[in-house]
Design an enzyme around this catalytic site. Structure first.
Site, PDB file in Angstrom:
ATOM      1  N   GLY A  29      33.028  47.761  45.207  1.00 19.64           N
ATOM      2  CA  GLY A  29      33.861  47.869  44.003  1.00 19.64           C
ATOM      3  C   GLY A  29      33.960  46.554  43.258  1.00 19.64           C
ATOM      4  CG  PHE A  32      42.503  44.544  39.008  1.00 16.77           C
ATOM      5  CD1 PHE A  32      42.645  43.344  38.343  1.00 16.77           C
ATOM      6  CD2 PHE A  32      42.652  45.717  38.290  1.00 16.77           C
ATOM      7  CE1 PHE A  32      42.942  43.305  36.987  1.00 16.77           C
ATOM      8  CE2 PHE A  32      42.951  45.694  36.936  1.00 16.77           C
ATOM      9  CZ  PHE A  32      43.100  44.491  36.280  1.00 16.77           C
ATOM     10  CD  GLU A 193      50.652  50.985  28.457  1.00 22.47           C
ATOM     11  OE1 GLU A 193      51.213  49.901  28.633  1.00 22.47           O
ATOM     12  OE2 GLU A 193      49.644  51.314  29.067  1.00 22.47           O
TER      13      GLU A 193
HETATM   14  C1  LIG Z   1      44.755  53.581  32.248  1.00 25.32           C
HETATM   15  C2  LIG Z   1      45.341  52.722  33.331  1.00 25.32           C
HETATM   16  C3  LIG Z   1      46.362  51.836  33.042  1.00 25.32           C
HETATM   17  C4  LIG Z   1      46.878  51.021  34.040  1.00 25.32           C
HETATM   18  N1  LIG Z   1      47.875  50.134  33.729  1.00 25.32           N
HETATM   19  C5  LIG Z   1      48.319  49.274  34.661  1.00 25.32           C
HETATM   20  C6  LIG Z   1      49.277  48.264  34.357  1.00 25.32           C
HETATM   21  O1  LIG Z   1      49.738  48.176  33.209  1.00 25.32           O
HETATM   22  N2  LIG Z   1      49.660  47.405  35.333  1.00 25.32           N
HETATM   23  C7  LIG Z   1      49.147  47.487  36.596  1.00 25.32           C
HETATM   24  O2  LIG Z   1      49.495  46.673  37.454  1.00 25.32           O
HETATM   25  N3  LIG Z   1      48.271  48.434  36.939  1.00 25.32           N
HETATM   26  C8  LIG Z   1      47.832  49.324  36.006  1.00 25.32           C
HETATM   27  N4  LIG Z   1      46.908  50.278  36.343  1.00 25.32           N
HETATM   28  C9  LIG Z   1      46.481  50.397  37.738  1.00 25.32           C
HETATM   29  C10 LIG Z   1      45.445  49.352  38.100  1.00 25.32           C
HETATM   30  O3  LIG Z   1      44.417  49.306  37.143  1.00 25.32           O
HETATM   31  C11 LIG Z   1      44.900  49.709  39.474  1.00 25.32           C
HETATM   32  O4  LIG Z   1      45.968  49.696  40.377  1.00 25.32           O
HETATM   33  C12 LIG Z   1      43.835  48.721  39.923  1.00 25.32           C
HETATM   34  O5  LIG Z   1      42.736  48.780  39.068  1.00 25.32           O
HETATM   35  C13 LIG Z   1      43.403  49.032  41.346  1.00 25.32           C
HETATM   36  O6  LIG Z   1      42.404  48.135  41.727  1.00 25.32           O
HETATM   37  P1  LIG Z   1      41.280  48.608  42.761  1.00 25.32           P
HETATM   38  O7  LIG Z   1      40.413  47.446  42.986  1.00 25.32           O
HETATM   39  O8  LIG Z   1      41.914  49.288  43.903  1.00 25.32           O
HETATM   40  O9  LIG Z   1      40.490  49.755  41.975  1.00 25.32           O
HETATM   41  P2  LIG Z   1      39.715  49.673  40.604  1.00 25.32           P
HETATM   42  O10 LIG Z   1      40.182  48.550  39.774  1.00 25.32           O
HETATM   43  O11 LIG Z   1      39.786  51.054  40.058  1.00 25.32           O
HETATM   44  O12 LIG Z   1      38.232  49.354  41.031  1.00 25.32           O
HETATM   45  C14 LIG Z   1      37.457  50.255  41.740  1.00 25.32           C
HETATM   46  C15 LIG Z   1      36.029  49.782  41.678  1.00 25.32           C
HETATM   47  O13 LIG Z   1      35.247  50.495  42.590  1.00 25.32           O
HETATM   48  C16 LIG Z   1      34.088  50.981  41.951  1.00 25.32           C
HETATM   49  N5  LIG Z   1      33.701  52.171  42.683  1.00 25.32           N
HETATM   50  C17 LIG Z   1      34.374  53.311  42.833  1.00 25.32           C
HETATM   51  N6  LIG Z   1      33.705  54.157  43.630  1.00 25.32           N
HETATM   52  C18 LIG Z   1      32.577  53.502  43.989  1.00 25.32           C
HETATM   53  C19 LIG Z   1      31.477  53.847  44.791  1.00 25.32           C
HETATM   54  N7  LIG Z   1      31.401  55.013  45.416  1.00 25.32           N
HETATM   55  N8  LIG Z   1      30.496  52.962  44.911  1.00 25.32           N
HETATM   56  C20 LIG Z   1      30.528  51.754  44.306  1.00 25.32           C
HETATM   57  N9  LIG Z   1      31.558  51.377  43.530  1.00 25.32           N
HETATM   58  C21 LIG Z   1      32.569  52.247  43.389  1.00 25.32           C
HETATM   59  C22 LIG Z   1      34.528  51.211  40.527  1.00 25.32           C
HETATM   60  O14 LIG Z   1      33.423  51.278  39.648  1.00 25.32           O
HETATM   61  C23 LIG Z   1      35.378  49.976  40.329  1.00 25.32           C
HETATM   62  O15 LIG Z   1      34.575  48.863  40.045  1.00 25.32           O
HETATM   63  C24 LIG Z   1      46.378  51.119  35.344  1.00 25.32           C
HETATM   64  C25 LIG Z   1      45.371  52.024  35.642  1.00 25.32           C
HETATM   65  C26 LIG Z   1      44.841  52.814  34.642  1.00 25.32           C
HETATM   66  C27 LIG Z   1      43.748  53.783  34.967  1.00 25.32           C
END
Ligand SMILES: Cc1cc2nc3c(=O)[nH]c(=O)nc-3n(C[C@H](O)[C@H](O)[C@H](O)COP(=O)(O)OP(=O)(O)OC[C@H]3O[C@@H](n4cnc5c(N)ncnc54)[C@H](O)[C@@H]3O)c2cc1C
Length: 506
Positions: A29, A32, A193
């Site tokens: 991934g 974040f 939003e």
């Molecule tokens: C529209 C929206 C608004 C938001 N607003 C806020 C906010 O204002 N404040 C806040 O704190 N949080 C907010 N969030 C939540 C925040 O964005 C998430 O909590 C955060 O992105 C989680 O991070 P993560 O690394 O777990 O997942 P993500 O950031 O979703 O990253 C997942 C990564 O894994 C990759 N991936 C997925 N499946 C696979 C696979 N099978 N193989 C390879 N790569 C893969 C994806 O492409 C991506 O790069 C918001 C979310 C959304 C959708």
């Protein structure tokens, strides 16, 4: 699992070699969790391989601004390769992870039918969450979610396209109410939003651009099954946000569950059994999340529980039961009711990276992961936001300024910060939207790809089948092109353009 095993047992040429004798960390991934985990290992004596299915790091909190024409996709989604270009121990591999074999310690990824198996010593899985349609996945075709750049661009096309179609219809005297009704399902931060921005678009930005329709008459409806908007912000901020939205012209419909949805509209059911249909071509789904399917794949191998949203239960140190070398962080996990927010992913990934380094240095195990809550914010409209920081509740302009400062800090890259600030000035101080370009392909190409059995892989040649040298027809075409290029260059060098040659003069 099956995919992982068959690949692992198959030909070794699919195997990515160990990059060195150093400890190999694979990060799944580029969101974040993935990005901050990789960066936290920049000084460690390890090789880091990030495997992600997109080539960019996505700042999801600003997706709604791409969907409503305020920001360009590049500003919120810089290339991960560029972000990590200065980190010598990090390598980026494009690929969708389809298998993780916990016993063999391999990650299998695919891109356009090409498969790679990457071995690891430590693994950080940060694959996030997708949209949940609560078992009604067919809704997705008519109500895109808000999780990816594709979602945002498709929505941008649908929103601006609806105004265009309304203008066409109205100029022929047709009823265009269904085109000028925009529905957002889900009154969490994203829904709030999105609804606020569409209302500003209709009532402020576009009001002078059309002749046959009055965009200020557009309806923006925000629907939620819950009895209040923004439940995680508490009742008081929820009520305040609802009033602000209504002042903007948003119709807030609470206690209504969407039970059906099609191209032309949707059906909602109230608690008292009443069913109402709303005619609306543009619908946006901002309700519900579903943990990455990789959670299930891991749970099946290690016996960890999955919650209703498909998130995997992890140990207090973010590892999997029986597999201390595997960390899962961010939106994918279910631990102590942690919210699905960026800081949980960032702090979790940094914790995992520190634990890996600590182990290599022979330090004693770290304390369990502890999340430090820095608060939550949602923007309602220009100059209006709500923020909850500990016990402090901030609303209005001050909250909006805090939102602005925070987002400027977290947008990746100096260039993106500067251009985002300029675009915000255009949209918030002025009336414009810098990014209104939409194409038919943005709206329909994804649905077309989904109808192919193997998606985009059906459009490319079989891996290994491409042999340009052996293709005689291609060779003769190449010779023809080279001869044309030689003649073009000769004509220019000999100054023979525009002059009649000897044979022509005769
Ligand atoms: C529209 C929206 C608004 C938001 N607003 C806020 C906010 O204002 N404040 C806040 O704190 N949080 C907010 N969030 C939540 C925040 O964005 C998430 O909590 C955060 O992105 C989680 O991070 P993560 O690394 O777990 O997942 P993500 O950031 O979703 O990253 C997942 C990564 O894994 C990759 N991936 C997925 N499946 C696979 C696979 N099978 N193989 C390879 N790569 C893969 C994806 O492409 C991506 O790069 C918001 C979310 C959304 C959708």
């Amino acid at each position: 699992m099956a995919a992982a095993q068959s690949a692992a047992q198959g030909s070794t040429d699919r195997f990515a070699e160990r990059r060195s004798d150093r400890h190999q960390v694979v990060v799944v991934g580029s969101g974040f969790g993935g990005l901050f985990g990789t960066k936290a290992l920049r000084r460690a004596d390890v090789d880091v391989t990030m495997v992600a299915k997109t080539t960019h790091h996505l700042f999801q909190p600003l997706l709604y601004q791409v969907a409503t024409g305020i920001l360009s996709e590049g500003e919120i989604a810089p290339p991960t390769r560029e972000v990590l270009s200065g980190q010598r121990n990090a390598q980026v591999l494009l690929g969708e992870v389809t298998g993780i074999d916990l016993d063999r310690r391999t990650v299998t990824s695919q891109v356009l039918g090409r498969e790679t198996v990457t071995p690891y010593d430590s693994l950080i899985v940060a694959a996030g969450a997708g949209q949940s349609y609560f078992g009604n996945d067919r809704f997705a075709e008519f109500a895109p979610g808000m999780k990816s750049i594709d979602d945002a661009l498709e929505l941008r096309g649908r929103i601006f396209g609806a105004f265009e179609l309304a203008e066409l219809g109205a100029s022929r005297g047709e009823n265009v109410d269904h085109l000028l009704t925009f529905v957002v399902v889900g009154a969490g931060p994203t829904g709030v939003e999105m609804a606020g921005q569409i209302a500003e678009l209709a009532h402020r930005t576009l009001r002078r651009d059309f002749r046959a329709i009055n965009t200020r008459e557009a309806r923006v409806v925000l629907i939620d099954a819950a009895p209040q908007v923004l439940p995680p912000f508490g009742a008081k901020l929820g009520e305040k946000t609802k009033r602000e939205l209504e002042k903007l012209g948003v119709e807030v419909v609470l206690g209504a569950m969407v039970t059906d949805l099609d191209e032309r509209g949707l059906e909602m059911k109230f608690k008292d059994g009443r069913v109402e249909r709303l005619e609306a071509v543009t619908k946006i789904w901002a309700a519900g999340v579903q943990g990455s399917p990789l959670g299930k794949l891991l749970a099946e191998q290690c016996g960890a529980p999955l919650d209703r949203a498909g998130r995997i239960g992890v140990n207090p140190d973010l590892t999997l039961p029986g597999y201390p070398e595997v960390f899962v962080v961010g939106d994918m996990i279910s631990l102590d009711n942690l919210p699905g927010v960026a800081q949980v992913a960032i702090q979790g990934a940094k914790y995992a990276a520190k634990t890996i380094v600590g182990r290599l240095e022979g330090k004693p195990p770290k304390e369990p992961f502890k999340y430090f809550d820095r608060g939550s914010m949602a923007i309602i409209s220009r100059f209006r936001a709500v923020a909850l920081i500990g016990k402090l509740r901030v609303t209005g302009f001050l909250a909006w300024l805090m939102w602005l400062a925070l987002h400027l800090i977290y947008i990746t890259g100096f260039k993106s910060r500067v251009t985002a600030l300029m675009h915000w000035a255009v949209s918030f101080i002025g009336r414009g939207r810098s990014e209104r370009t939409t194409t038919e392909q943005q709206i329909f190409a994804r649905a077309a790809l989904a109808r192919l059995d193997h998606g985009a892989a059906d459009l490319v040649s079989d891996p290994g089948a491409y042999d340009a040298q052996a293709d005689a027809a291609e060779r003769s075409r190449r010779e023809e092109l080279e001869a044309t290029a030689r003649e073009e260059a000769r004509l220019t060098d000999a100054r023979e353009r525009g002059t009649r040659t000897a044979s022509e003069r005769v």
